[in-house]
Scaffold this motif. Structure first.
Motif, short mmCIF file in Angstrom:
data_model
loop_
_atom_site.label_atom_id
_atom_site.label_comp_id
_atom_site.label_asym_id
_atom_site.label_seq_id
_atom_site.Cartn_x
_atom_site.Cartn_y
_atom_site.Cartn_z
N LEU A 192 -33.25 14.54 -32.22
CA LEU A 192 -34.55 14.48 -32.90
C LEU A 192 -34.51 13.52 -34.08
CD1 LEU A 192 -37.42 15.52 -33.55
CD2 LEU A 192 -36.34 17.40 -34.81
N TYR A 193 -33.46 13.61 -34.90
CA TYR A 193 -33.36 12.74 -36.07
C TYR A 193 -33.22 11.28 -35.66
CZ TYR A 193 -32.36 17.16 -38.50
OH TYR A 193 -32.42 18.44 -39.00
N ARG A 194 -32.40 11.03 -34.66
CA ARG A 194 -32.22 9.65 -34.20
C ARG A 194 -33.52 9.11 -33.60
NH1 ARG A 194 -27.75 7.27 -29.83
NH2 ARG A 194 -28.61 5.13 -29.81
N PHE A 195 -34.23 9.94 -32.86
CA PHE A 195 -35.50 9.54 -32.26
C PHE A 195 -36.52 9.20 -33.36
CE2 PHE A 195 -39.74 10.66 -30.64
CZ PHE A 195 -39.80 9.86 -29.51
N ALA A 196 -36.55 10.00 -34.43
CA ALA A 196 -37.51 9.76 -35.51
C ALA A 196 -37.21 8.45 -36.23
CB ALA A 196 -37.48 10.93 -36.50
N ILE A 197 -35.92 8.15 -36.43
CA ILE A 197 -35.56 6.89 -37.09
C ILE A 197 -35.85 5.70 -36.18
CG2 ILE A 197 -33.64 5.55 -38.03
CD1 ILE A 197 -32.38 8.15 -38.94
N GLN A 198 -35.57 5.84 -34.89
CA GLN A 198 -35.76 4.74 -33.95
C GLN A 198 -37.23 4.37 -33.79
OE1 GLN A 198 -33.36 3.19 -31.22
NE2 GLN A 198 -35.04 1.80 -31.58
N THR A 199 -38.11 5.37 -33.71
CA THR A 199 -39.52 5.13 -33.41
C THR A 199 -40.40 5.06 -34.65
OG1 THR A 199 -39.96 7.51 -33.16
CG2 THR A 199 -39.28 6.28 -31.19
N GLY A 200 -39.98 5.69 -35.74
CA GLY A 200 -40.83 5.73 -36.93
C GLY A 200 -42.02 6.65 -36.79
N LEU A 201 -42.02 7.53 -35.79
CA LEU A 201 -43.14 8.45 -35.60
C LEU A 201 -43.09 9.56 -36.64
CD1 LEU A 201 -43.15 8.82 -31.71
CD2 LEU A 201 -44.73 7.49 -33.10
N PHE A 257 -39.84 2.91 -23.43
CA PHE A 257 -40.69 3.18 -24.58
C PHE A 257 -41.25 4.59 -24.49
CE2 PHE A 257 -43.51 1.56 -21.31
CZ PHE A 257 -44.65 2.35 -21.42
N VAL A 258 -41.76 5.07 -25.61
CA VAL A 258 -42.45 6.35 -25.68
C VAL A 258 -43.90 6.06 -26.07
CG1 VAL A 258 -41.75 6.67 -28.10
CG2 VAL A 258 -42.51 8.64 -26.76
N ARG A 265 -47.13 2.67 -28.96
CA ARG A 265 -46.12 2.40 -27.93
C ARG A 265 -44.85 1.94 -28.65
NH1 ARG A 265 -46.61 0.28 -22.28
NH2 ARG A 265 -48.83 0.62 -22.61
N GLN A 266 -43.89 2.84 -28.80
CA GLN A 266 -42.67 2.56 -29.55
C GLN A 266 -41.50 2.37 -28.59
OE1 GLN A 266 -44.83 2.16 -32.08
NE2 GLN A 266 -43.15 2.69 -33.45
N LEU A 267 -40.79 1.25 -28.75
CA LEU A 267 -39.67 0.92 -27.87
C LEU A 267 -38.43 1.74 -28.22
CD1 LEU A 267 -40.02 -2.96 -27.72
CD2 LEU A 267 -40.80 -1.29 -26.05
N LEU A 268 -37.57 1.94 -27.22
CA LEU A 268 -36.34 2.72 -27.37
C LEU A 268 -35.16 1.87 -26.93
CD1 LEU A 268 -37.64 5.98 -25.66
CD2 LEU A 268 -37.55 5.55 -28.12
N ASP A 269 -34.01 2.05 -27.62
CA ASP A 269 -32.82 1.33 -27.17
C ASP A 269 -32.25 2.04 -25.93
OD1 ASP A 269 -30.27 3.03 -27.91
OD2 ASP A 269 -31.66 3.23 -29.58
N SER A 305 -38.89 11.05 -44.54
CA SER A 305 -37.92 10.05 -44.98
C SER A 305 -37.27 9.34 -43.79
CB SER A 305 -36.85 10.71 -45.84
OG SER A 305 -37.41 11.28 -47.00
N LEU A 306 -37.24 10.00 -42.64
CA LEU A 306 -36.68 9.35 -41.45
C LEU A 306 -37.54 8.17 -41.01
CD1 LEU A 306 -35.58 12.51 -39.41
CD2 LEU A 306 -34.22 11.11 -40.99
N ARG A 307 -38.85 8.32 -41.16
CA ARG A 307 -39.75 7.19 -40.88
C ARG A 307 -39.51 6.08 -41.91
NH1 ARG A 307 -44.71 5.26 -39.04
NH2 ARG A 307 -46.01 4.32 -40.64
N HIS A 308 -39.34 6.47 -43.17
CA HIS A 308 -39.03 5.49 -44.21
C HIS A 308 -37.71 4.79 -43.92
CE1 HIS A 308 -39.25 3.53 -48.02
NE2 HIS A 308 -38.25 4.20 -48.56
N THR A 309 -36.74 5.54 -43.40
CA THR A 309 -35.45 4.95 -43.03
C THR A 309 -35.62 3.90 -41.94
OG1 THR A 309 -34.33 7.02 -43.60
CG2 THR A 309 -33.14 5.50 -42.18
N CYS A 310 -36.53 4.15 -41.02
CA CYS A 310 -36.80 3.17 -39.94
C CYS A 310 -37.22 1.83 -40.53
CB CYS A 310 -37.88 3.73 -39.01
SG CYS A 310 -38.43 2.56 -37.74
N GLY A 311 -38.18 1.85 -41.46
CA GLY A 311 -38.63 0.60 -42.07
C GLY A 311 -37.56 -0.09 -42.88
N VAL A 312 -36.76 0.68 -43.63
CA VAL A 312 -35.70 0.10 -44.46
C VAL A 312 -34.64 -0.54 -43.57
CG1 VAL A 312 -33.84 0.65 -46.06
CG2 VAL A 312 -36.09 1.67 -46.39
N TRP A 313 -34.22 0.14 -42.53
CA TRP A 313 -33.19 -0.43 -41.66
C TRP A 313 -33.68 -1.69 -40.96
CZ3 TRP A 313 -30.08 3.96 -38.75
CH2 TRP A 313 -29.43 4.75 -39.71
#
Length: 488
Positions: free
Chosen positions: A212-221, A242-243, A257-261, A341-349
């Protein structure tokens, strides 16, 4: 002409009624509140005459409607505005908060009718809230709600103008009470290693929380957007997995539409299969919204506890580890950690990996690039320097550098000096030729012969494609139109 009548007949007691056709073509009826028929007839004629003036645009019919609403209770219009918000597809939470803010402002300012709305009352409310300790962000949200309400009243014709259009909202960035922090890649590694050994928390197993945490950082949802996802939301067989988050569940009411690795896509595929076999409809079984942030903070605090117990390094100073912000739910700068903050982490990374600001805007689904740069602009180092270099490259190479301009200037001055010396020498020679001792008389014939010799000399340098001219003696003909027609 308007008609007058009495209910129950002309001999019945009571007031006369008038009937007329208004400016919209509808028949209206009202009591004249008089027992005199002639007076009732004059009232009816006046109403019909005014309807004709409105029909022709002499009288503004909209002004009559505004006057009618100005005396109506403001609570009725608030209820209509709430209906409009729900019909527009806004979430129940957004509608509830917006209408609640509007009612607080109305109650504090003492507005009872639409005609009593003014900017001064709303400004007093904002000032009192700030004095009571409310943040700029809170006051801004309340003013945004009441300004949207008055703007709607003006658009639907219930107010003559938007009385709050010039009302300024406080800057939330100047007094932000809550700052979110992000997880660094090193912090994520410790959190991941901890979750590989952790147990169940808030109804989710450790491997589920890690995914869940990795998914939230990857997608920014956002949390509510993730909560709405189902296994059918995953499109993992596509070339780029994508999701898909439906428009009705996103904050901006637009499809996401958020892409996934590929590695995350493989894990989600196995996890979604398990959820289907278990008969679960949702992709993630998130806890109650009040516990989502607590779940992440508890995991981070447990990971920090393990980090504090690790063997001490030789270069480490006493007490340095305890004072560190590493895996701290709230760092020394006052920034707090929650699920958002996980969404914020997505933008920072994304910014730290060198992604273009426009790419960050698209992934974060910001409404404008201004919001992206205000949030993550400080994380794009060297963008101005790189832009200057790219812009300079468009000029191409210069034949002479700026430092060589002095030498070039000296060369030009020398050439001009030499030219002036030659000109002076030629002038002296001409003067000597025209003197009595050395000069000879120049006749017109000699002048013509000299001109002919110069012309003949210039004709020796003909174009390679020039052909002899047969129509004139010794001349040449050229196909160049610029020579044949000087105007060209």
């Amino acid at each position: 002409m308007a008609s007058v009548y009495k209910r129950g007949g002309s001999k019945a007691k009571g007031s006369w009624y008038v009937s007329w056709v208004d400016h919209t073509g509808k028949t209206k009826t009202k009591s004249a509140r008089t027992t005199d028929k002639a007076t009732a007839q004059r009232i009816g004629n006046k109403l019909e005459a005014d309807a004709a003036l409105r029909r022709e645009g002499v009288i503004d019919a909209r002004a009559d409607t505004i006057q009618l609403f100005a005396r109506s209770p403001i609570t009725d219009s608030v209820a209509d505005f709430e209906t409009r918000l729900r019909a527009a597809g806004n979430t129940d939470k957004h509608v509830r908060h917006t209408v609640g803010f509007i009612r607080r402002v109305i109650e504090h300012a003492g507005f009872d009718t639409l005609g009593s709305i003014d900017e001064a009352g709303v400004s007093r409310y904002a000032a009192d809230k700030l004095v009571d300790g409310a943040s700029n962000r809170t006051v801004q949200a309340h003013l945004t709600a009441i300004k949207a309400f008055t703007k709607w009243l003006y658009e639907v014709g219930r107010l003559s103008s938007d009385f709050l259009a010039s009302l300024k909202k406080p800057n939330p960035s100047a007094d932000r009470r809550r700052q979110r922090r992000f997880l660094s890649p090193a912090e994520w590694e410790w959190l991941r290693d901890y979750l590989l050994r952790a147990g169940c928390l808030y109804g989710l197993q450790a491997d589920e929380r890690l995914l869940l945490y990795r998914f939230a950082i990857q997608t920014g949802l956002r949390a509510n957007e993730i909560r709405s996802l189902t296994p059918a939301s995953l499109h993992l067989e596509a070339t780029s997995p994508f999701v898909l988050c439906k428009a009705g569940t996103t904050k901006n009411r637009r499809e996401a539409r958020q892409l996934l690795d590929p590695d995350l896509a493989r894990q989600l595929k196995a996890y979604a299969g398990r959820r289907k076999l278990a008969g679960e409809k949702k992709l993630f079984a998130l806890p109650h919204e009040s516990n989502v942030a607590r779940m992440l903070r508890d995991d981070v605090e447990a990971a920090r506890a393990e980090w504090l117990k690790r063997p001490k390094e030789e270069s480490e100073q006493p007490g340095e580890r305890d004072q560190s912000d590493f895996l701290s739910p709230k760092n020394n700068a006052g920034e707090e950690l929650d699920f958002h903050s996980l969404r914020h982490t997505c933008g920072v990374w994304l910014a730290q990996t060198g992604a273009h600001p426009k790419t960050v805007q698209q992934v974060m689904r910001h409404s404008s690039i201004t919001l992206t740069m205000d949030t993550y602009g400080h994380l794009f180092p060297g963008q101005e320097e790189e832009s200057a270099k790219r812009l300079g490259g468009l000029f191409g190479s210069s034949p002479r550098t700026f430092e060589g301009r002095a030498d070039h200037r000296q060369e030009v001055q020398k050439a001009h000096g030499a030219q002036r010396i030659l000109q002076r020498g030629e002038s002296e020679t001409v003067r000597n030729r025209t003197s009595g001792r050395e000069s000879q008389a120049v006749t017109p014939t000699d002048h013509k012969q000299d001109k002919s010799r110069k012309k003949a000399a210039s004709c020796d340098k003909n174009r390679p494609d020039a052909k002899p001219c047969e129509s004139s003696g010794g001349g040449t003909r050229t196909p160049d139109t610029r020579i044949m027609i000087p105007l060209l």
